[in-house]
Motif scaffolding. Structure first.
Motif, PDB file in Angstrom:
ATOM      1  N   GLY A   8       0.840  -1.192   0.000  1.00 48.11           N
ATOM      2  CA  GLY A   8       0.000   0.000   0.000  1.00 48.11           C
ATOM      3  C   GLY A   8       0.873   1.239   0.000  1.00 48.11           C
ATOM      4  N   ASN A   9       0.487   2.226  -0.763  1.00 46.20           N
ATOM      5  CA  ASN A   9       1.162   3.531  -0.771  1.00 46.20           C
ATOM      6  C   ASN A   9       0.124   4.545  -0.294  1.00 46.20           C
ATOM      7  N   TRP A  10       0.232   4.897   0.983  1.00 42.52           N
ATOM      8  CA  TRP A  10      -0.782   5.799   1.561  1.00 42.52           C
ATOM      9  C   TRP A  10      -0.663   7.219   1.020  1.00 42.52           C
ATOM     10  N   LYS A  11       0.477   7.527   0.383  1.00 46.77           N
ATOM     11  CA  LYS A  11       0.750   8.909  -0.056  1.00 46.77           C
ATOM     12  C   LYS A  11       0.582   9.849   1.148  1.00 46.77           C
ATOM     13  N   MET A  12       0.173  11.095   0.942  1.00 46.11           N
ATOM     14  CA  MET A  12       0.060  12.011   2.078  1.00 46.11           C
ATOM     15  C   MET A  12      -1.371  11.980   2.626  1.00 46.11           C
ATOM     16  N   GLY A  96      11.658   6.684  -6.317  1.00 46.98           N
ATOM     17  CA  GLY A  96      11.403   7.109  -7.701  1.00 46.98           C
ATOM     18  C   GLY A  96       9.944   7.089  -8.104  1.00 46.98           C
ATOM     19  N   HIS A  97       9.034   7.223  -7.142  1.00 46.83           N
ATOM     20  CA  HIS A  97       7.618   7.312  -7.526  1.00 46.83           C
ATOM     21  C   HIS A  97       7.427   8.461  -8.511  1.00 46.83           C
ATOM     22  N   SER A  98       6.508   8.312  -9.431  1.00 46.18           N
ATOM     23  CA  SER A  98       6.356   9.341 -10.480  1.00 46.18           C
ATOM     24  C   SER A  98       5.981  10.697  -9.887  1.00 46.18           C
ATOM     25  N   TYR A 168       6.012  -1.250 -11.979  1.00 45.95           N
ATOM     26  CA  TYR A 168       5.650  -0.555 -13.222  1.00 45.95           C
ATOM     27  C   TYR A 168       4.372   0.222 -12.957  1.00 45.95           C
ATOM     28  N   GLU A 169       4.489   1.539 -13.010  1.00 45.23           N
ATOM     29  CA  GLU A 169       3.338   2.398 -12.745  1.00 45.23           C
ATOM     30  C   GLU A 169       3.184   3.403 -13.882  1.00 45.23           C
ATOM     31  N   PRO A 170       2.359   3.093 -14.873  1.00 43.04           N
ATOM     32  CA  PRO A 170       2.149   4.072 -15.941  1.00 43.04           C
ATOM     33  C   PRO A 170       1.534   5.340 -15.357  1.00 43.04           C
ATOM     34  N   TRP A 172      -0.190   7.666 -16.463  1.00 41.72           N
ATOM     35  CA  TRP A 172      -1.567   7.942 -16.876  1.00 41.72           C
ATOM     36  C   TRP A 172      -2.590   7.079 -16.130  1.00 41.72           C
ATOM     37  N   ALA A 173      -2.122   6.091 -15.394  1.00 46.57           N
ATOM     38  CA  ALA A 173      -3.050   5.211 -14.674  1.00 46.57           C
ATOM     39  C   ALA A 173      -3.088   5.510 -13.179  1.00 46.57           C
ATOM     40  N   ILE A 174      -2.203   6.403 -12.705  1.00 47.33           N
ATOM     41  CA  ILE A 174      -2.111   6.643 -11.265  1.00 47.33           C
ATOM     42  C   ILE A 174      -3.178   7.629 -10.814  1.00 47.33           C
ATOM     43  N   GLY A 175      -4.054   7.147  -9.940  1.00 46.86           N
ATOM     44  CA  GLY A 175      -5.068   8.009  -9.347  1.00 46.86           C
ATOM     45  C   GLY A 175      -6.090   8.523 -10.346  1.00 46.86           C
ATOM     46  N   THR A 176      -6.114   7.937 -11.534  1.00 44.15           N
ATOM     47  CA  THR A 176      -7.007   8.434 -12.584  1.00 44.15           C
ATOM     48  C   THR A 176      -8.231   7.554 -12.760  1.00 44.15           C
ATOM     49  N   GLY A 212       1.249  -0.939 -10.683  1.00 44.97           N
ATOM     50  CA  GLY A 212       0.542   0.074  -9.907  1.00 44.97           C
ATOM     51  C   GLY A 212      -0.144   1.066 -10.813  1.00 44.97           C
ATOM     52  N   GLY A 213      -1.315   1.521 -10.379  1.00 35.95           N
ATOM     53  CA  GLY A 213      -2.093   2.481 -11.163  1.00 35.95           C
ATOM     54  C   GLY A 213      -3.543   2.069 -11.185  1.00 35.95           C
ATOM     55  N   SER A 214      -4.317   2.640 -10.227  1.00 32.34           N
ATOM     56  CA  SER A 214      -5.752   2.385 -10.151  1.00 32.34           C
ATOM     57  C   SER A 214      -6.103   0.909  -9.987  1.00 32.34           C
ATOM     58  N   VAL A 215      -5.262   0.174  -9.225  1.00 30.27           N
ATOM     59  CA  VAL A 215      -5.625  -1.215  -8.895  1.00 30.27           C
ATOM     60  C   VAL A 215      -6.720  -1.177  -7.835  1.00 30.27           C
ATOM     61  N   GLY A 232       1.054  -5.894  -6.573  1.00 29.73           N
ATOM     62  CA  GLY A 232       0.674  -4.526  -6.901  1.00 29.73           C
ATOM     63  C   GLY A 232       1.178  -3.503  -5.905  1.00 29.73           C
ATOM     64  N   LEU A 233       1.305  -2.275  -6.395  1.00 34.87           N
ATOM     65  CA  LEU A 233       1.548  -1.112  -5.527  1.00 34.87           C
ATOM     66  C   LEU A 233       0.250  -0.306  -5.576  1.00 34.87           C
ATOM     67  N   ILE A 234      -0.377  -0.188  -4.422  1.00 34.90           N
ATOM     68  CA  ILE A 234      -1.758   0.254  -4.361  1.00 34.90           C
ATOM     69  C   ILE A 234      -1.860   1.603  -3.666  1.00 34.90           C
ATOM     70  N   GLY A 235      -2.388   2.596  -4.351  1.00 28.70           N
ATOM     71  CA  GLY A 235      -2.561   3.913  -3.753  1.00 28.70           C
ATOM     72  C   GLY A 235      -3.911   4.030  -3.075  1.00 28.70           C
ATOM     73  N   GLY A 236      -4.851   4.668  -3.748  1.00 27.54           N
ATOM     74  CA  GLY A 236      -6.162   4.967  -3.163  1.00 27.54           C
ATOM     75  C   GLY A 236      -6.831   3.787  -2.476  1.00 27.54           C
ATOM     76  N   ALA A 237      -6.782   2.622  -3.110  1.00 31.31           N
ATOM     77  CA  ALA A 237      -7.488   1.462  -2.556  1.00 31.31           C
ATOM     78  C   ALA A 237      -6.811   0.910  -1.308  1.00 31.31           C
TER      79      ALA A 237
HETATM   80  P1  PGA Z   1      -3.417   4.596  -7.285  1.00 33.02           P
HETATM   81  O1  PGA Z   1      -1.876   4.968  -6.953  1.00 33.02           O
HETATM   82  O2  PGA Z   1      -3.592   3.151  -6.909  1.00 33.02           O
HETATM   83  O3  PGA Z   1      -4.218   5.525  -6.423  1.00 33.02           O
HETATM   84  O4  PGA Z   1      -3.608   4.829  -8.740  1.00 33.02           O
HETATM   85  C1  PGA Z   1      -0.839   4.053  -7.179  1.00 33.02           C
HETATM   86  C2  PGA Z   1       0.481   4.680  -6.815  1.00 33.02           C
HETATM   87  O5  PGA Z   1       0.682   5.873  -7.069  1.00 33.02           O
HETATM   88  O6  PGA Z   1       1.371   3.999  -6.247  1.00 33.02           O
END
Ligand code: PGA
Length: 251
Positions: A8-12, A96-98, A168-170, A172-176, A212-215, A232-237
Motif C-alpha cells: 500500500g502507498n498511503w501517499k500524504m 522514484g515514484h512518479s 511498473y506504474e504508468p 496515466w493510470a495513477i489516481g485516474t 501500480g495504477g488504479s488497482v 501490486g503497488l496500491i494507492g487509493g485502494a
Molecule cells: P493509485 O496509486 O492506486 O491511487 O492509482 C498508485 C500509486 O501511485 O502507487
C-alpha cells in the motif's frame, strides 16, 4: 515461484485515528502471523512510522516509507535518512515514484542514489518506473521504462536488483481510475524482465515486478493472473481496509 507482494502507498493521507482503525482492520483481516501466499506491506508518511510499527509488530504485514534521502546524514534540512527508516523497522521504501519525479524534480541520477542509500541501510527498495500518456501515445513506452531501469542498473549493477522490487506504474493510470489492461501490464512487465535478463537471467527471473495504477479489488485478480505481474503497488485502494484485503487475497 517468485515472491509476490502487495504494497500500500498511503501517499500524504492519514491521521493517528484513521490509521489505527485501518491497521487494526488489516491485522484482523490477515490474521496474526498466518501464512500469507502474498507478502503484504504498507508504506506510510514518516510521522506515522512509530504508530505503524507498534500496531503491526508481530503481524504478517511489513511496513515502509515512501521516500528517503540519498545522503547518510548532515545538513539536509527536512530530509530523512535510510538509517532512520531502518531504526523504525521499515522493510521497504518506495524510490522514484512518479509523483517524486514529476512534482519534486527527482532525476534518474537522484533516484539511483536513493536506491543505493536504501540498500546500504538494509531496506528493500520498491523502484517505480512508468511512462506518461504522451510517451505511450508516441509509442515510446518501452524506451522510457528501459531508460529508467537502465539508470539504476548502470550504476548499481544488475545484481543490485536481487534484493529489490520493481513497480511498473504508468503515470496515466495513477489516481485516474484508468487502469492499464492486464495485457498492457503484462507486455511491459515481460519487456522489463527480458531487458534485465540480458544482464543477469537469474536476477531477472527472481525479481518481483508489481503493477501500480488504479488497482482495485475489481481488477486485481485479472492483473495478478498475468505471468509477469507479481503483485501490486496500491494507492487509493490501500486506504480502505476491505478493498486492500481483497487485493491481497487476489494475489
Ligand atoms: P493509485 O496509486 O492506486 O491511487 O492509482 C498508485 C500509486 O501511485 O502507487
Amino acid at each position: 515461484m517468485r515472491a509476490r507482494l502487495v504494497a500500500g502507498n498511503w501517499k500524504m493521507h492519514g491521521s493517528r485515528q484513521a490509521n489505527a482503525g485501518l491497521l487494526d482492520a488489516l491485522v484482523a483481516g490477515l490474521g496474526k502471523g498466518g501464512a500469507q501466499a502474498a507478502r503484504c506491506a504498507v508504506c506510510v508518511p514518516f510521522p506515522y512510522l512509530e504508530q505503524v510499527a507498534a500496531r503491526l509488530a508481530g503481524s504478517s504485514i511489513a511496513w515502509g516509507a515512501q521516500n528517503l534521502s540519498e545522503h547518510a546524514a548532515g545538513a539536509y534540512t527536512g530530509e530523512v535518512s535510510g538509517a532512520m527508516l531502518a531504526e523504525f523497522g521499515c522493510r521497504y521504501v518506495i524510490v522514484g515514484h512518479s509523483e517524486r519525479r514529476q512534482l519534486f524534480g527527482e532525476s534518474d541520477a537522484r533516484v539511483a542514489a536513493k536506491f543505493a542509500a536504501a540498500r546500504a541501510n538494509g531496506l528493500t527498495p520498491i523502484l517505480c518506473i512508468g511512462e506518461t500518456l504522451e510517451a505511450r501515445e508516441a509509442g515510446r513506452t518501452e524506451a522510457v521504462v528501459a531508460a529508467q531501469l537502465e539508470a539504476i542498473v548502470a550504476t548499481a549493477g544488475a545484481e543490485a536488483m536481487r534484493n529489490a522490487v520493481l513497480a511498473y506504474e504508468p503515470v496515466w493510470a495513477i489516481g485516474t481510475g484508468r487502469t492499464a489492461s492486464a495485457e498492457q501490464a503484462q507486455e511491459v512487465h515481460a519487456f522489463l524482465r527480458g531487458r534485465l535478463a540480458q544482464r543477469d537471467a537469474s536476477v531477472a527471473q527472481a525479481l518481483p515486478i508489481l503493477y501500480g495504477g488504479s488497482v482495485k479489488a475489481a481488477n486485481a485478480a485479472a492483473l495478478f493472473a498475468m505471468p509477469d505481474v507479481d503483485g501490486g503497488l496500491i494507492g487509493g485502494a490501500s486506504l480502505v481496509a476491505e478493498e486492500f484485503l481483497a487485493i491481497v487475497a487476489a494475489a
